[in-house]
Design an enzyme around this catalytic site. Structure first.
Site, PDB file in Angstrom:
ATOM      1  N   GLU A   1       0.558  -1.217   0.158  1.00 62.50           N
ATOM      2  CA  GLU A   1       0.049   0.138   0.278  1.00 62.50           C
ATOM      3  C   GLU A   1       0.842   1.393  -0.191  1.00 62.50           C
ATOM      4  O   GLU A   1       1.771   1.212   0.480  1.00 62.50           O
ATOM      5  CB  GLU A   1      -1.171  -0.286   1.460  1.00 62.50           C
ATOM      6  CG  GLU A   1      -0.160  -0.141   2.137  1.00 62.50           C
ATOM      7  CD  GLU A   1      -1.342   0.097   3.913  1.00 62.50           C
ATOM      8  OE1 GLU A   1      -2.105  -0.422   3.545  1.00 62.50           O
ATOM      9  OE2 GLU A   1      -0.594   0.683   4.993  1.00 62.50           O
TER      10      GLU A   1
ATOM     11  N   HIS B   1       7.678  -0.301  13.877  1.00 59.38           N
ATOM     12  CA  HIS B   1       6.016  -0.065  13.397  1.00 59.38           C
ATOM     13  C   HIS B   1       5.423  -0.720  14.743  1.00 59.38           C
ATOM     14  O   HIS B   1       4.490  -1.413  14.805  1.00 59.38           O
ATOM     15  CB  HIS B   1       5.490  -1.085  12.324  1.00 59.38           C
ATOM     16  CG  HIS B   1       6.746  -0.461  10.647  1.00 59.38           C
ATOM     17  ND1 HIS B   1       6.336   0.385  10.126  1.00 59.38           N
ATOM     18  CD2 HIS B   1       7.174  -1.146  10.603  1.00 59.38           C
ATOM     19  CE1 HIS B   1       7.520   0.646   9.368  1.00 59.38           C
ATOM     20  NE2 HIS B   1       7.725  -0.347   9.088  1.00 59.38           N
TER      21      HIS B   1
ATOM     22  N   ARG C   1      -9.360  -7.170  19.299  1.00 58.33           N
ATOM     23  CA  ARG C   1      -9.064  -7.320  20.350  1.00 58.33           C
ATOM     24  C   ARG C   1      -8.678  -6.161  21.484  1.00 58.33           C
ATOM     25  O   ARG C   1      -8.967  -4.880  20.807  1.00 58.33           O
ATOM     26  CB  ARG C   1      -8.349  -7.968  20.657  1.00 58.33           C
ATOM     27  CG  ARG C   1      -6.699  -7.113  19.984  1.00 58.33           C
ATOM     28  CD  ARG C   1      -4.775  -8.005  19.936  1.00 58.33           C
ATOM     29  NE  ARG C   1      -4.273  -7.783  19.033  1.00 58.33           N
ATOM     30  CZ  ARG C   1      -4.025  -5.918  18.505  1.00 58.33           C
ATOM     31  NH1 ARG C   1      -3.765  -5.639  19.984  1.00 58.33           N
ATOM     32  NH2 ARG C   1      -3.154  -5.635  18.090  1.00 58.33           N
TER      33      ARG C   1
END
Length: 617
Positions: free
Chosen positions: A183, A218, A274
């Site tokens: 992306e 990240h 979650r």
């Protein structure tokens, strides 16, 4: 009505869920690997079940064993925590098929959002099919899982193939699924997310925003709520998109919808089905317990039509056992002591004396501060971390303090590239020059109080050597009739735990704690060095040493003794604490020895290879 909960997880999140269960009067059941037999989460639960057979890193992925453990321990519900099987639809179905309550979203919702590619399609977004120079930079991402694994930023088209292969390998190792996609990479973007909570009766809450832009590899390091500096219109848009994502999959329970925000626009990233690691900042701002709400929703309770009002600002910092100045290398050893000042929330899965091993994520704890304003929360958390007692492996504590005080962060001008720009600034420190002297005086006190040490006639000063921040320091002091003395300072007081020095008319206190050859002076860590170094301990020039304990996952293709290598060329990859670490050639030359092989487990300092440096002609 839920009466007993098994947490299908370990460490900090298991302990955090157990805490709420205890407050609600619910019995708790832990599961543990052999490596975690004496871990805190296994000790504090009402019951604990060993998960047999699998390797430590795989144990908590055995859903069949976890369901069997819940049934044998008499649990009637399972909470997945985060990571491991928390976003595994098959595991959720297995829990439900066993007649247990699943404290999480429906399996169909997990499945719909488990693949980032499917999630983007639900939100009307298509990944890149072909990448050209015009598309750069791009981000390669694993379709499954999270935590930064299987992610690569690509800035050169020639690097794309290698980064795709590396991401696939890492994703397969971490998640058992090698699917990756590409992306556009949003430069200068902020990572902003929205906490949602939905019941089974159609109510969906958007519980404000969080900014999680400070990341390494990240993975998030510092998070806060609400995300600062967003316009009311953008905040409303983010809330609406998050609610839309939840309604698109008939969501029930707690979840998080993540975005990149750049130039006032929101770019959908993914939905995590979650509880998030950073959920405490939302709890602090809204005055709620998200785990308690998860349990109530799983029991079928209805939410109020509107969420509670947000109050003040909260910031969370993740304390990792790692060395940011050495490529974030994870650290192991004994956590001798961990404590923060009053007024700070500390969520941890460790207690004093626990070992930090190689098998799991290196996060030691999360420290959370809540205050009426962002500036006050920043000051409160940075000050608490600065005064915290952290005795054990090297941590990122100093980096956290400097990050929280960095002008870019205090002005809320940060983005996800913060550490790419400022890592050197937030890891470079000037160690306390008086720490070695204080350590030496505290050590000397034990002998001087028994009358030894001083002489009638002047003699040579006593000498001690310490390693501090990678540099050797030698200090000198004397035993006299008046007590311990040193040049340039006045020793006001010295005992085994406290040294007071007067420097240029200012008195300074130094608290000293010793664990064998490791000495802590206030927040400074020292290693006491032997009087006579061992010459055999020196390694040959060009040696590649393992910077942390771990497992060799691969060596460079075609690498063999006799090969020519260039300085900085990646030679060996280690996996430690769920992350891959690249070990590069220290010099240019010829590979004269290769001891690394895939699958080999190594300890810190193990010799992996030797490069014989090329000599100038």
């Amino acid at each position: 009505m839920i009466t007993s909960v098994l947490v299908a997880n370990r460490g900090e999140i298991a302990c955090r869920v157990f805490r709420t269960c205890g407050e609600l009067g619910i019995r708790t059941v832990a599961v543990h690997s052999d490596a975690d037999e004496n871990a805190l989460h296994a000790r504090v639960a009402d019951a604990a079940v060993r998960l047999p057979g699998a390797a430590p890193g795989e144990t908590y992925l055995r859903g069949d064993l976890i369901v069997k453990a819940a049934l044998s321990a008499g649990a009637d519900a399972v909470h997945p925590g985060y990571g491991f099987l928390s976003e595994n639809a098959d595991f959720a179905r297995a829990v439900l098929d066993a007649g247990l309550v699943w404290i999480g979203p429906p399996p169909e919702a997990i499945e719909a959002m488990a693949s980032k590619t499917r999630a983007k399609k639900l939100m009307g977004i298509e990944p890149l099919r072909e990448v050209t120079e015009a598309d750069l930079p791009v981000l390669v991402k694993a379709a499954a899982g999270g935590g930064g694994r299987g992610m690569r930023v690509v800035r050169r088209i020639d690097d794309l193939h290698a980064e795709l292969e590396g991401a696939r390998a890492e994703a397969t190792s971490a998640f058992g699924d090698g699917e990756v996609f590409v992306e556009p990479y949003v430069e200068g973007g902020r990572h902003v997310e929205v906490q949602i909570l939905a019941d089974a009766h159609g109510t969906v809450w958007a519980l404000g925003t969080r900014d999680c832009s400070l990341q390494r590899r990240h993975q998030k390091v510092i998070e806060e709520a609400p995300a600062p500096g967003l316009s009311p219109a953008l905040t409303e848009e983010l809330h609406a998109l998050a609610v839309r994502a939840a309604r698109a999959v008939d969501y029930v329970g707690v979840g998080t919808v993540e975005f990149l925000v750049a130039d006032g626009k929101a770019h959908f990233l993914e939905m995590n089905t979650r509880l998030q690691v950073e959920h405490p900042v939302t709890e602090a701002v809204f005055g709620i317990d998200l785990v308690a709400l998860q349990i109530r929703v799983a029991e079928g309770a209805r939410l109020e039509n509107d969420p509670p009002r947000a109050r003040g600002h909260a910031i969370e910092a993740r304390l990792y056992a790692e060395d940011p100045a050495r490529a974030w290398a994870p650290q192991t050893g004994i956590l001798h002591r961990l404590a923060v000042p009053d007024g700070i929330r500390l969520d941890t899965g460790y207690t004093d004396g626990d070992p930090i091993g190689i098998h799991y994520d290196p996060m030691l704890a999360k420290a959370v501060a809540h205050a009426p304003t962002r500036a006050e929360a920043l000051r409160k958390l940075s000050g608490a971390l600065e005064r915290a007692t952290v005795h054990g492996p090297v941590t990122n504590r100093d980096l956290l303090v400097r990050s929280l005080r960095h002008e870019e962060f205090t002005a809320a001008r940060m983005d996800t590239g913060f550490y790419e720009r400022h890592l050197a600034a937030v890891t470079t420190s000037a160690p306390d020059p008086y720490a070695p002297l204080a350590a030496a005086l505290a050590d000397a006190h034990g002998r001087s109080r028994f009358g030894g040490g001083w002489r009638n006639l002047p003699s040579q000063p006593q000498t001690k050597r310490y390693l501090m921040a990678g540099t050797e320091h030698e200090v000198h002091y004397r035993h006299t009739r008046e007590g311990l003395t040193a040049e340039g300072v006045r020793v006001v007081h010295a005992d085994a735990r406290l040294v007071v020095l007067e420097v240029d008319g200012v008195r300074r206190k130094f608290e000293v704690t010793r664990y064998a050859d490791q000495v802590y002076v206030n927040t400074t860590a020292l290693t006491a060095l032997p009087r006579f170094p061992d010459p055999a301990a020196q390694q040959a020039p060009g040696s590649l040493l393992a910077p942390m304990p771990g497992t060799v996952v691969r060596v460079a293709e075609g690498l063999a003794v006799g090969a020519a290598v260039a300085a900085g060329e990646p030679l060996v990859w280690l996996e430690a604490m769920k992350m891959e670490h690249k070990i590069s050639a220290p010099v240019s030359g010829t590979l004269s020895a290769l001891h690394a092989a895939p699958g080999r487990q190594v300890e810190v300092g193990a010799l992996l290879a030797v490069v014989q440096e090329e000599q100038p002609e």
